[in-house]
Design an enzyme around this catalytic site. Structure first.
Site, PDB file in Angstrom:
ATOM      1  N   GLU A 275      13.019  66.853  83.549  1.00  0.00           N
ATOM      2  CA  GLU A 275      11.541  66.505  83.220  1.00  0.00           C
ATOM      3  C   GLU A 275      11.589  64.792  82.918  1.00  0.00           C
ATOM      4  OE1 GLU A 275      10.625  69.085  82.420  1.00  0.00           O
ATOM      5  OE2 GLU A 275      11.540  70.258  82.890  1.00  0.00           O
TER       6      GLU A 275
ATOM      7  N   HIS B 176       9.104  64.069  86.395  1.00  0.00           N
ATOM      8  CA  HIS B 176       7.551  64.894  86.136  1.00  0.00           C
ATOM      9  C   HIS B 176       7.112  63.851  85.505  1.00  0.00           C
ATOM     10  CE1 HIS B 176       7.793  68.708  87.796  1.00  0.00           C
ATOM     11  NE2 HIS B 176       8.566  69.652  86.727  1.00  0.00           N
TER      12      HIS B 176
ATOM     13  N   HIS C 289       6.243  60.401  87.477  1.00  0.00           N
ATOM     14  CA  HIS C 289       5.120  61.284  88.132  1.00  0.00           C
ATOM     15  C   HIS C 289       3.424  61.463  87.821  1.00  0.00           C
ATOM     16  CE1 HIS C 289       4.009  64.457  91.777  1.00  0.00           C
ATOM     17  NE2 HIS C 289       3.018  63.861  92.014  1.00  0.00           N
TER      18      HIS C 289
END
Length: 713
Positions: free
Chosen positions: A498, A501, A504
């Site tokens: 996670e 992510h 990102h």
């Protein structure tokens, strides 16, 4: 996982406008926290000031405001230009975007009856507003006029890509349909939105209601005393004092199955999980599944596609169902063959244990651990003392990010949160400037959606002058007061995943909000997060965080070696369970309206059999009736994305390893060429920019321990 908001926004612009012209109306009352951007750093939400009663008026005002903005763009007497049309759209809807982001996140992480009611009310209304923008003929005419002459506008690459994206979205949303068909489309969209909301709420409430109640401690043999005491407290909370309750998690396989030695309890727990949503009553979801399949298929046909999967995958990197079917089909047979080989060893363990039964789905997790223990002289319980949550986060996840990208973290206690267990961190870039605020919400709650996900409370955009506020949400069981939070190996991997992510979103460096952070195709979005998992067992990282919570002693190297080796065993099981769910998702969404069945369970059974993954000891990771990724929206016809992304991930991990591993040089290259670019280019072009070539499947097959069985096409 990336959790979609209540309204899927096309970047910072919430593509939502009222289906009816908005009358003049007063602005949102200034006392409403959404009336203007939060005054907290980076527009961090003022959770302490936001009340449930604020959402509906903020949604209404946000839609009114955006409608006025969009009408002004559509009716502009000046000839359409990129700035007065496309950029203006990107700047519109900011009030609606604020309320939608916060509501969507909290409805997933910290819901209640009031928020559920808001979700039910707003889902169809927001779908209608989205239609109103996309089906505004004057607005589409301006977008089309610009698209037709895009080569002569002198736009930079990101702006050209933005114009093309807007045009595609309008067309895919029905802008070219007749008025009659647009009316049909609006009806479809409204009902689909309502059904998805209803499905999600039934799944969450159904999982809570499905908790297994047992009468005696003996039935919980295998659980620790602390876990049994927690089960007793859970039962008391549910009005069953003197009994014990085991809550159900969102996936088919329940954590207790790997430790419970009382077979009848395991069987009851497995069946309670697998039968969710199919037994009638208020939590049954089968009618919603069938209706959603029908509506999605009809909507796709109306828009000119053979089925919903073809519509959904057009903008993904896969492009079409044939490519998805090939990937899943090529792996199905070797995965099931591997699972059956594993079953032979598991059955031997059952026989050795004196069991007079054939392995069933409720036996596999327990005896798989026994096989690992015998083959590798190791079981998962040996790891947990070395995986204390704070160390995993700070000395593992954050440490790796600092080594790789040069970013640093500082916890702050002054920002409001929506739950006492939520933590916040300032994240500083290599130049010492504040890059983002990171929200970490680790624990499971009865009012929290299952699984783990990342989302954005504020998205990065140079156009809007915004830096990101990012959240990670896990579902780790909270230990009793005073006890340390010790993670399983899988929970450690999820924490790193996670945060991939989150990186990102944090590193987004784009102009337009539509392209910010994780606004990339679904079958690409899981790729950076999967790459970040590689640091879990990277020696330098592991040595920094994997320390015994009592003694501080490092995890012995031989134990790590056993972890890595043991994970090779079970890949057949893991891959088969995932493929079964991904193939179910495709089967539901590759049918025409006339092929929609009348019975969920028989359709599901035939779909699994036809795909060659109907192997009873290995159930699908999700069954249709509680498959929120698929039926609840977000990953509909897109659950294959994890495997599609893993092909890129396996290649990237190999590149990092061969290029020196955890270094700033490698991290900076990954950040510059891919993580910071969001959706500004075609996703596979970003991969090529990073890797220098197209991906190959070899590293994925090697990782999964599979032998390819190529198809003929």
């Amino acid at each position: 996982m990336i959790r979609p908001q209540l309204l899927i926004v096309a970047a910072g612009v919430a593509l939502a406008c009222s289906a009816i012209a908005a009358p003049a109306a007063p602005a949102l009352d200034a006392s409403n926290p959404f009336a203007k951007p939060s005054s907290l750093p980076l527009q961090y939400p003022a959770f302490d000031k936001i009340k449930d009663a604020h959402y509906l008026p903020a949604f209404a005002a946000g839609m009114r405001e955006e409608l006025r903005e969009v009408e002004a763009i559509a009716n502009d007497k000046a000839a359409p230009t990129f700035d007065n049309t496309i950029v203006a759209l990107e700047k519109s809807g900011q009030l609606l975007a604020r309320v939608n982001a916060t509501f969507g996140n909290l409805h997933g992480a910290n819901t209640n009856d009031t928020l559920d009611a808001v979700d039910r009310e707003m889902s169809p209304k927001l779908a209608a507003h989205t239609d109103a923008i996309h089906l505004n003929a004057k607005l589409f005419a301006r977008v089309k006029a610009l698209h037709d002459k895009r080569a002569s506008l002198g736009l930079d690459a990101e702006s050209t890509h933005l114009l093309e994206r807007y045009y595609k979205e309008f067309v895919r949303a029905g802008a070219n349909l007749s008025a009659a068909n647009q009316a049909k489309l609006k009806a479809y969209n409204g009902e689909i939105a309502s059904l998805q909301s209803d499905f999600q709420q039934r799944v969450l409430k159904g999982a809570n209601a499905a908790a297994l109640i047992v009468n005696t401690r003996a039935e919980l043999a295998g659980l620790s005393d602390a876990e049994i005491n927690a089960a007793a407290a859970e039962a008391t909370k549910r009005g069953q004092k003197g009994k014990f309750a085991i809550p159900i998690v969102n996936t088919s396989i329940q954590p207790g199955l790997s430790v419970l030695t009382h077979r009848a309890t395991r069987e009851r727990l497995m069946k309670a999980s697998l039968e969710r949503g199919t037994k009638g009553g208020e939590f049954d979801t089968t009618k919603q599944v069938l209706r959603l399949a029908k509506l999605r298929a009809e909507r796709a046909v109306l828009l000119g596609y053979p089925n919903f999967a073809a519509y959904s995958q057009e903008l993904e990197t896969a492009r079409n169902p044939a490519a998805v079917n090939k990937l899943l089909g090529d792996l199905a047979k070797p995965a099931v063959n591997n699972a059956k080989k594993e079953a032979v060893e598991i059955q031997a363990a059952i026989n050795k244990d004196g069991g007079k039964f054939e392995v069933a789905s409720w036996d596999w997790p327990l005896y798989a651990d026994k096989v690992r223990a015998e083959k590798f002289n190791f079981d998962d319980s040996q790891l947990r003392p070395y995986f204390e949550l704070n160390r995993v986060l700070v000395d593992g996840v954050f440490f790796a990010a600092t080594k790789e990208y040069g970013i640093t973290f500082k916890e702050r206690k002054d920002l409001p949160t929506y739950d006492p267990d939520v933590r916040t961190f300032d994240v500083y870039d290599v130049d010492g400037k504040l890059l983002t605020i990171f929200i970490f919400d680790p624990y499971a709650r009865s009012n929290k959606q299952g699984g783990a996900w990342m989302n954005e409370y504020v998205s990065q955009s140079h156009l809007l002058g915004q830096k990101p506020v990012i959240g990670n949400h896990l579902n780790i069981p909270k230990p009793p007061a005073g006890e340390p939070t010790l993670l399983t190996y899988d929970e450690v991997v999820t924490t790193f995943h996670e945060f991939g992510h989150a990186l990102h979103g944090m590193f987004s460096d784009v102009k337009y909000p539509k392209f910010s952070g994780t606004n990339v195709p679904r079958d690409f979005v899981e790729y950076p997060s999967q790459v970040n998992e590689m640091w879990v067992t990277w020696p330098e990282v592991l040595a920094n965080y994997a320390k015994h919570y009592k003694t501080g002693a490092p995890m012995p190297k031989d134990l790590l070696d056993k972890v890595v080796a043991s994970k090779k065993f079970g890949q057949g099981y893991t891959t088969t369970a995932y493929l079964a769910a991904a193939l179910l998702d495709q089967r539901w969404h590759q049918i025409t309206p006339n092929q929609v069945p009348t019975d969920v369970l028989s359709f599901e059974a035939k779909a699994l059999a036809d795909a060659g993954v109907a192997y009873a000891p290995v159930p699908p990771r999700y069954r249709s009736a509680y498959f929120s990724h698929s039926m609840g929206g977000g990953y509909s016809a897109g659950y294959y994305a994890y495997l599609w992304s893993e092909r890129l991930d396996a290649e990237t991990v190999k590149w990092f390893t061969e290029s020196g591993g955890l270094t700033r040089k490698n991290g900076d290259h990954f950040r510059k060429t891919l993580l910071s670019r969001g959706g500004t280019q075609e996703a596979m072009d970003l991969f090529r920019n990073f890797r220098g070539r197209d991906p190959v499947i070899g590293p994925l097959l090697e990782r999964r321990g599979l032998t390819a069985t190529p198809s003929n096409d």
